[in-house]
Structure formats: C-alpha cells, structure tokens
Design a protein around this motif. Structure first.
Motif, short mmCIF file in Angstrom:
data_model
loop_
_atom_site.label_atom_id
_atom_site.label_comp_id
_atom_site.label_asym_id
_atom_site.label_seq_id
_atom_site.Cartn_x
_atom_site.Cartn_y
_atom_site.Cartn_z
N MET A 135 -10.57 47.85 -4.90
CA MET A 135 -11.26 46.77 -4.13
C MET A 135 -10.12 45.90 -3.38
N THR A 136 -10.49 45.71 -2.20
CA THR A 136 -9.64 44.73 -1.53
C THR A 136 -10.27 43.56 -1.81
N PHE A 137 -9.09 42.26 -1.78
CA PHE A 137 -9.49 40.95 -1.90
C PHE A 137 -9.08 40.05 -0.65
N GLY A 138 -9.84 38.99 -0.56
CA GLY A 138 -9.19 37.99 0.52
C GLY A 138 -9.72 36.73 -0.02
N ILE A 139 -9.50 36.01 1.01
CA ILE A 139 -9.70 34.35 0.98
C ILE A 139 -10.60 33.94 2.39
N LEU A 140 -11.89 33.45 2.02
CA LEU A 140 -12.55 32.84 2.96
C LEU A 140 -12.44 31.54 3.27
N ILE A 141 -12.22 30.72 4.30
CA ILE A 141 -11.85 29.67 4.62
C ILE A 141 -13.11 28.84 5.22
N ASP A 142 -13.75 27.80 4.95
CA ASP A 142 -14.63 27.30 5.87
C ASP A 142 -13.85 26.06 6.73
N TYR A 143 -13.41 26.42 7.98
CA TYR A 143 -12.60 25.38 8.42
C TYR A 143 -13.40 24.48 9.10
N GLU A 144 -14.60 24.24 8.98
CA GLU A 144 -15.42 23.26 9.87
C GLU A 144 -14.96 22.26 8.56
N PHE A 145 -14.84 22.27 7.33
CA PHE A 145 -14.83 21.18 6.60
C PHE A 145 -13.23 21.23 5.84
N MET A 182 -12.18 26.88 0.11
CA MET A 182 -11.68 28.24 0.20
C MET A 182 -12.45 29.11 -0.86
N GLN A 183 -12.54 30.37 -0.76
CA GLN A 183 -13.10 31.00 -1.67
C GLN A 183 -12.09 32.25 -1.88
N TYR A 184 -12.04 33.03 -2.97
CA TYR A 184 -11.18 34.19 -3.38
C TYR A 184 -12.20 35.09 -3.90
N ASP A 185 -12.50 36.37 -3.28
CA ASP A 185 -13.32 37.33 -3.69
C ASP A 185 -13.03 38.54 -3.21
N THR A 186 -13.95 39.53 -3.61
CA THR A 186 -13.93 40.93 -2.58
C THR A 186 -14.00 40.83 -1.15
N VAL A 187 -13.48 41.54 -0.28
CA VAL A 187 -13.81 41.39 1.12
C VAL A 187 -15.43 41.79 1.35
N ALA A 188 -15.63 42.52 0.68
CA ALA A 188 -17.09 42.89 0.86
C ALA A 188 -17.96 41.83 0.53
N ASN A 189 -17.65 41.17 -0.57
CA ASN A 189 -18.55 39.75 -0.84
C ASN A 189 -18.49 38.76 0.05
N LEU A 190 -17.16 38.51 0.48
CA LEU A 190 -16.69 37.33 1.43
C LEU A 190 -17.31 37.75 2.72
N ALA A 191 -17.22 38.99 3.17
CA ALA A 191 -18.09 39.09 4.26
C ALA A 191 -19.61 38.83 4.45
N LEU A 203 -11.84 34.68 7.78
CA LEU A 203 -11.55 35.49 6.30
C LEU A 203 -10.11 36.12 6.76
N PHE A 204 -9.35 35.77 5.51
CA PHE A 204 -7.91 36.47 5.66
C PHE A 204 -7.74 37.42 4.63
N VAL A 205 -7.01 38.50 4.72
CA VAL A 205 -6.89 39.79 3.71
C VAL A 205 -5.12 39.81 3.72
N PRO A 206 -4.73 39.08 3.16
CA PRO A 206 -3.23 38.95 3.15
C PRO A 206 -2.64 40.06 2.27
N LYS A 207 -1.37 40.50 2.74
CA LYS A 207 -0.57 41.36 1.65
C LYS A 207 0.53 41.10 2.30
#
Lengths: 778, 114
Positions: free
Chosen positions: B1-11, B86-95, B106-110
């Motif tokens: 599974m690939t994980f990422g960070i989703l950021i709501d930059y409105e807030f 900010m949220q950390y989760d699988t890319v699938a869930n964050l998408a 959505l960032f998927v850093p490595k």
C-alpha cells in the motif's frame, strides 16, 4: 474524542503517567515558561530513566487542543537544555550593574539577602518604596499583585506598559459596563464533546476585531478553535488594518486606519440601531441607557466613519447588518482595542454591539463566567492595612485603573522613578518581565535610565539573563519551565468557565523553581501572615489556584478538568452573575450599562465617543508632513512570545530579523527594496528594522515588529544584547493615555522610513553553532 | 500500500508546527527542512480580495515518519498541525477524500537520492 480527520488516537484514554518503550510519558498542560498565555495546551512529556527530557508531543486526549501543539512548545527541549539558560541563583554587587560579573549562590543565601533588603527598605523608606514589576501572560503575569501585596508587602505592583495597554482596558469596560468577567468568544471549551455537545451552537459569524488569536492564543483562547468552527460552517469577519492570513478567509475585511476602532464601532451601532436590527427584547429587559446610546451614535453616521477609518461606507453597512443578523455571532476583540487612548470607548462600543444583538452569554456568542469565576485578585491586599493601601501610586488620580487591578498606575510610576515624586522607589523586583526589550514599556530607554540609576537594589526572576535584569539587578532567581514544576493553569486566568489543567513536573534542571513556589517560599519569609496557614506548597496551590475545590493531586489524575459544574448560559436570568443571586448583571443598575454610571462616577463620559490618535494625519497634519506614515506595531508571530524565543534556533529561523512591513507603493516612494534595512524615525526615537515589502499593509501604513533583542550580542552595557538597535517602543511616547489612565498609542503612531546602506542580517549559522548544542547537566 | 499526506490548504494557517515538529523528530539543523512551508501571498486580486495560500511541501528528506507510523502514530507534522488540516492515510483513501472537498493537495513523498 476525535475532532478532525488528522487527529492521532494512539494514546487516547491513557492515564496521566504511563510507560512506553522504556520511556515514561507524563501527560499535562503547558503554561509557562516558555512564555504563553494560560491556554494549557495538552502535552506528553517523554523522559528516560536518567530523568532527562527526551521529547515532547501534543496530547491527543486534551479536549481543546487534541494533540495539536505550536512551535513554542515543540521546541521545549531546546529551551530547557539551552546552553545559555541560567540554572542557579546568582548575585553580583551593585557597582557591577550591567556587567557579566555574576557568582553562583544558594537559594537560602538568595532568600536571606532578599528578606534582609525587604526589611531594610520597609523600615527606612516605607513598604511603598518597593516596586515590583511584571510582564504579561506568563504564569507570573497575573500573580503580580499577589507577589507585591501577599509575598513582599508593598502596595506597588506595576505592569509597566503605558496606559496598561494590554487586556486591562478591555477588562475595565467589561467590569464597569457589563459587570461580569471578560466575554470571550464561545468555542465550547468547557463542554464535553465540544462542538457536538447539544448545548452548543456553531456561530454563524466570528469577528476578529484587532486580534490575531491564531498565533497569539490571547488570554488562553486557543485561537485555532476558530478554524475548527469555520470548518463547521462559521463565517469570518476581519476588522484589522493588515491583510493577515485570517483576513483572507474572511467574507468581510474592514481595513481601518489604525486607531479608529471607536469610530467604526459607533457607525456599526448607528446602522444596527437606525435600521432596527437589534434584539428589542434583550435591550428592553437587560440593558440600561439604550436611548442615550442611540442618540450618541447619531454623531457617527456611516459616511463620517468611512472618512475617518478609510473603510468604504457600504462595507461598514454590510458588516453591521451581517453582524446583527447572524445568530449567534461572536467577537474576538483583541489587544488593538487596548493600545490607544480611546480604547476604553472602543471597547464600550464592542460590548454594546454584543449586548444589543443579544449575543451575551448565549451558546456560540460571548461566554462569560459566573460570579465565582474571576481573576486571582486580592490575595494579601487586606493584610496591608488601610494606610498602606492608600499609598498605592495613582489611587487618587486614576481610581478606575488602580482600584480595578490593584496596580500602581504605570505612567506615574515611571515619573516617580525619574523624579522621586510623589515618593521615591528604592527597591525593584522584576518578576518574569523583560520590559526593556520593546515589550511592555513605552520609551524603554527612559525606564532603563531611571531604574538602573535610581533603584538602590533589585532582584529579578527569569529563565534567561535578559537585558532588563543585566541592567538593573543584584540577584537573579532562576525560573523553572512548565515541565519542571507542579502548578495549575486555568483558561483565561480563571475568568471563563472553560478548564483547569495540571501542569506536571517531569524533570529537574539545575536548581530552578516555579513562580508559585518562589512566591510561597519568599512569602513565608517576608509576609508570614499570608502564608503560615498553609501546611505545604501543595496546600497553598490548592487554595490559591483551585479555591480548595480540588487538590492538585486530584486535578493531576484528571489532567484537564472542564468546568462543567459552573458552565451554563443566560446566567443573567438564573442569578448566577450577581453575589446576591438575583437576576441581572453585576452593575449598579443590574443591567448592561450602555450608559455607564461607573464611567460617569469616575468623571469620564458615560457614553462612547471617538477621539483621533494624538499624532495622526488628521490631528497633526504638520507633523504628518515630516512623518508621513501611520505606524502600527506588535502583530503576533507563531515563533515568539513577545521578547521570548530569540535564542531558540528553530524559532529564530522563522523570523531572524525584526521586520517592518511596508506597502510596495510606499517602498517605491521612499526608494526601499524588499529585505533592505531602513531607519524608522519619529519625534520620539529612531531605530533600524528590515523592510518587508508587502501588500499586507495598505499604502500609507507600516507595521513594525516588537520585542527584539539579540541574545548572541555582547551582554554587557552599553550594548546590552543590542536591545536598543531595533526597539520599536522607543518610538512610542509615554503618558499619551486616556482620561481613566488606560490605553497608549502602541498601534497608532506616525513615523518616516528611509533606506540605509548597511545590513544587520542575522547569521543563522552562528546562532545554530552558539545555541544549538544542548546542555544536559545533573 | 502506498501512503501519503493530504493537506487542506484552504485552512492551512501557516503556523509552521509541521516544519518544527519534523525538525525535532528527525534532528534536522537550521536551514534544512523535512517539510517546508511555501507561501503564496498576500497579493491583491482585481476584486479587492487577497490571495494567500500556504503550502507545506514534503522535501527529499521526508520518509513519512516511518518509525512513528510503524508504531501506530501519525507522522509528527500531521499530529501537531494546529489547524488540523493534514491527514495521513493510504493514497486510495486520501484520493476519495480529495474528491469530497476542493482546495486540497495530496503528496506521496519518498526520500530520493540523485
């Protein structure tokens, strides 16, 4: 309880102390130091078997902060083990003031010397010759009167900022007009389940009026609660000269000229009253003087206010209508209200807006405490006796000020330090205050000269050697941080029914002690009458901070105690606002006094009025030709608490140099480029700051940062950590205050700005090398 | 599974807790970042309103707090974010989350080495 999607849950439900991977984790609440207001953010402190702090994290169990933590607590380890931290009591001789000639002593020796000096000055010059000065926000801040009255036995506590230009002008309005504690924006802080609690209503509108609660957490309001509520549908209105980040998320942004808040507020009242948008039922049942207020605000039609404030007339009308029709609506009113001589009137208007729209003490409106909530005031006062009480400086001249906070009037104090009139101060005490560093004193060089030359003997309490203590003191008492002592934090100094939190001791550093402990131990020596009844420190703490409602140990088990037992709404109906238990407000008329009988008694206009800042484009057009920019100062940053944090590398990196924000058009006009160092000058002083060219300020207005000193610079006189180089308060005059003694123009001055060809840029690599290596000593 | 960070930059309020929490977690010196706040604004639009967005951007040093997440914790930046954006989760869930609200990224850093 999870408040937002990103919140961690791993440690939810853990006790106040638990083990994890060989480390001990202690949950608790933070107050200070590092400097902050009593927000009491939840922290988890990780310590190893050697008793050392390993790391700190936010505590997801905390009902308000939910694991969130700002940079000032995140850098706790860098703070507590900082190489420059003073870990032991020290002394030096009077002739070595300003020199780095300190020698380590024991607490017993320090206390003995202090007790001897206190007795000497009391005997020789009278107890009133001892002056104790304090700063803001930190735990020691609200303890200032108690330190003076209960611990030392002098009537003269003094918050040194001209006009007490911080919080108390608003509290004065609140006390006299509303007869209640400070009406804070309601963010469900005391309600279990917070925003989802059925008793609570998400506000339709939040107004930030001269306040930046996101970085400041002013008075213990966790500012980001506003973001939580905006994400749940609340709209935002910003009344602020600057386009700060929050204002870009506001539907209405009223960019008024600094210092004109009372004109704007009167015009909003004018619209709401003339268009019958007020709450008639509330006005008729619970307010006094509505007719007179209605008449008075006819003096401020919208067009006139538009001309004064520079805000478009239609925008003022729209904003007034939006505020009056949003139910509920709440106003977070800030420091900007205090920092002008017309501030009490601006505050009076804001209270009137809250009252006539029916937003006082309703869910999602303005939350007030009940009659038993309040500031810790009065400890030791009665034991001074009437003769000594009558000597508190300024009680005759400024009774509305001195009587309200039991503080000597600070403008008179500076003059007394300089002239020995009406009497001389001989001994000084600096309690958690770095007032010379461009924080809580106007014209700090005047304070410096008066104190360094004229105080015969002084001691100071702090975490660091500061320019203030270096210049003025003979003894240094080292203060412990929020992870090194047991004490209690209570939101809004206890004045809001939100929470009390346990501040838990996790580590020991050197021989430092907390403010409450120092007061208790020193008080037993200097004023045993106030302290001998306590069997130990924890007994004192349970009385002083918790009113014996809980013991410290009981609170520690809970970590956070939400004050559900006192939290209720519409307390004016239930009689919980008055000591006699009758419905109404605790004012002479029992109502919110839109026409203030108390102001009238003090010789002030009972109704709000507008007055121009003393120096402004309107009141002094000729001076304005020479100094053609309106100057506002002191907007908050995340990285610093006033003068604190400059020696913490990660914080300094966020804001290495003191900035002045200037509009691109003004920058062109005065040949200034972004990042250039500029001279900032007005009739009172001249300093250098670094230009930040940005539309954050309007054309014609500049904003300068406050609180800068440079811990990496030469610590001795006359350099004194370079405290004068960029000290914006040198440009703020002393005694430009309002009739009741409140409010000075920290946020509405004038100046000119001219380019220099020099640079004082901070070398961050040097800061890192000097301060980045932590010292963990046994 | 690939994980990422989703950021709501409105807030995203620009508090920089993410930057400092990361530096503390990984011992990163001044002048370097594991996540870095980029700032676009304030600049005035034709309608008189201001654009001002703040974007915390994971850098080449970001390993999504591998040790912390292995122990069931949030990455330090996510845990401490004052606005809780900010949220950390699988890319699938964050998408899926990304579809539900605009102005998020959505960032998927490595960590990478070139």
């Amino acid at each position: 309880m999870k408040l937002f999607d990103g919140q961690g849950t791993k440690d939810i439900g853990k006790p106040w102390r638990f083990e994890e991977d060989g480390l001990t984790v202690t949950r608790g609440c933070a107050w200070s130091p590092p400097g902050c207001h009593p927000t009491g953010c939840g922290i988890k402190v990780y310590t190893n078997d050697k008793g050392e702090l390993v790391k700190i994290e936010g505590d997801e169990n905390h009902p308000i902060t939910n694991g969130r933590l700002c940079v000032r607590c995140l850098t706790m380890k860098d703070y507590v083990y900082h190489p420059d931290r003073v870990r032991y009591p020290m002394k030096r001789s009077r002739k070595d003031r300003g020199k780095d000639k300190w020698e380590r002593i024991t607490w017993d020796e320090a206390y003995d010397i202090i007790a001897e000096k206190v007795a000497y000055f009391k005997e020789k010059y009278g107890p009133e010759s001892i002056l104790i000065m304090g700063g803001t926000g930190r735990e020691g801040g609200p303890m200032l009167p108690a330190y003076a009255h209960a611990c030392i036995g002098t009537p003269n506590a003094c918050y040194t900022q001209s006009g007490y230009s911080c919080y108390i002008p608003r509290v004065a309005g609140t006390t006299y007009v509303l007869g209640a504690t400070y009406p804070e924006m309601d963010y469900a802080g005391g309600l279990p389940g917070r925003y989802d609690n059925p008793e609570f209503t998400i506000p339709e509108l939040i107004v930030f009026w001269g306040k930046e609660p996101l970085p400041s957490n002013g008075d213990g309001l966790f500012g980001h609660a506003a973001i939580d509520m905006m994400r749940r549908g609340a709209k935002l209105m910003s009344i602020d000269p600057r386009a700060n980040w929050a204002s870009t998320r506001a539907e209405w942004h009223l960019r008024l000229r600094p210092g004109t808040d009372a004109a704007l507020a009167m015009a909003m009242l004018n619209v709401i009253i003339n268009e019958n948008l007020y709450d008639e039922d509330f006005v008729s049942r619970w307010t006094y003087g509505f007719e007179q207020l209605a008449e008075r605000v006819q003096d401020m039609p919208v067009e006139k206010a538009a001309e004064i404030t520079g805000v478009d007339a239609e925008l003022i009308r729209d904003a007034a209508r939006a505020y009056a029709t949003a139910k509920p609506a709440q106003i977070a009113w800030g420091l900007a209200i205090d920092q002008k001589s017309n501030g009490v009137q601006a505050g009076h208007c804001i209270l009137a807006l809250q009252a006539i729209t029916g937003n006082v003490d309703v869910p999602g409106g303005q939350l007030i405490g009940d009659v038993n909530d309040g500031l810790e005031l009065g400890f030791g006062w009665n034991n001074l006796g009437p003769e000594l009480q009558s000597k508190i400086m300024g009680i005759k001249e400024y009774p509305a000020y001195v009587g309200l906070v039991l503080n000597a009037q600070c403008d008179m104090v500076l003059e007394a330090l300089e002239t020995e009139k009406p009497y001389a101060f001989k001994m000084g005490i600096f309690e958690d205050t770095n007032l010379l560093a461009g924080t809580c004193a106007a014209q700090p060089k005047r304070w410096h000269d008066a104190m360094a030359n004229n105080l015969e003997w002084s001691f100071g309490i702090d975490v660091w050697m500061t320019p203030t203590i270096q210049a003025c003191c003979e003894i240094f008492l080292p203060l412990s941080t929020t992870v090194e002592h047991d004490t209690v934090v209570y939101t809004h100094y206890g004045a809001s029914p939100i929470m009390a939190g346990a501040v838990n001791k996790c580590i020991t550093v050197g021989e430092t002690k907390g403010d409450c402990e120092i007061m208790y131990e020193l008080g037993k020596r200097c004023m045993p009458i106030n302290f001998e009844k306590y069997k130990d420190y924890y007994d004192f703490l349970a009385d002083y901070r918790l009113g014996y409602k809980q013991t410290f140990e009981e609170l520690r088990d809970e970590v956070v105690h939400q004050k559900t037992e006192t939290l209720s709404y519409r307390k004016y109906e239930s009689g919980k606002l008055r000591p006699d238990g009758r419905p109404g407000f605790n004012t002479p008329t029992g109502r919110i006094e839109l026409f203030s009988t108390m102001f009238q008694q003090f010789g002030e206009d009972p109704l709000p009025y507008y007055m121009e800042p003393q120096l402004s484009p309107i009141s002094t057009p000729e001076e304005f030709q020479k100094y053609p920019l309106v100057l506002t100062t002191g907007a908050r940053t995340y990285c610093y608490f006033h003068s604190e944090g400059k020696q913490i590398p990660y914080l300094r990196e966020m804001n290495p140099d003191p900035l002045i924000e200037i509009n691109p058009k003004d920058a062109l006009r005065f040949s200034i480029v972004d990042g250039q160092w500029v001279e900032v000058e007005n009739p009172f002083g001249k300093i250098v700051l670094k230009a930040k060219v940005s539309q954050i300020v309007k054309e014609g207005v500049v904003h300068a940062q406050h609180g800068f000193w440079f811990p990496e610079a030469d610590c001795e006189e006359p350099v004194l950590y370079d405290v004068w180089r960029s000290n914006i308060n040198e440009l703020i005059p002393h005694r430009y205050i309002g009739k009741l003694g409140f409010g000075a123009p920290f946020k509405c001055m004038i100046c000119k700005v001219s380019p220099t060809d020099k640079s004082w840029d901070t070398d961050m690599q040097k800061v890192w090398e000097r301060f980045g290596k932590l010292v963990i000593e046994k | 599974m690939t994980f990422g960070i989703l950021i709501d930059y409105e807030f995203c309020t620009g508090c920089q807790s993410c930057e400092v929490a990361c530096k503390e977690e990984h011992g990163i010196p001044v002048g370097q970042w594991g996540i870095h706040l980029l700032d676009d604004g304030p600049w005035e639009c034709s309608d008189g309103k201001f654009n001002w967005n703040k974007y915390p951007v994971p850098t080449r040093l970001c390993d999504l707090c591998a040790k912390r997440t292995a122990a069931g914790k949030q990455p330090s930046c996510v845990h401490h974010c004052l606005a809780g954006v900010m949220q950390y989760d699988t890319v699938a869930n964050l998408a899926k989350q990304l579809e539900t609200k605009p102005n998020q990224v959505l960032f998927v850093p490595k960590p990478y080495k070139y």
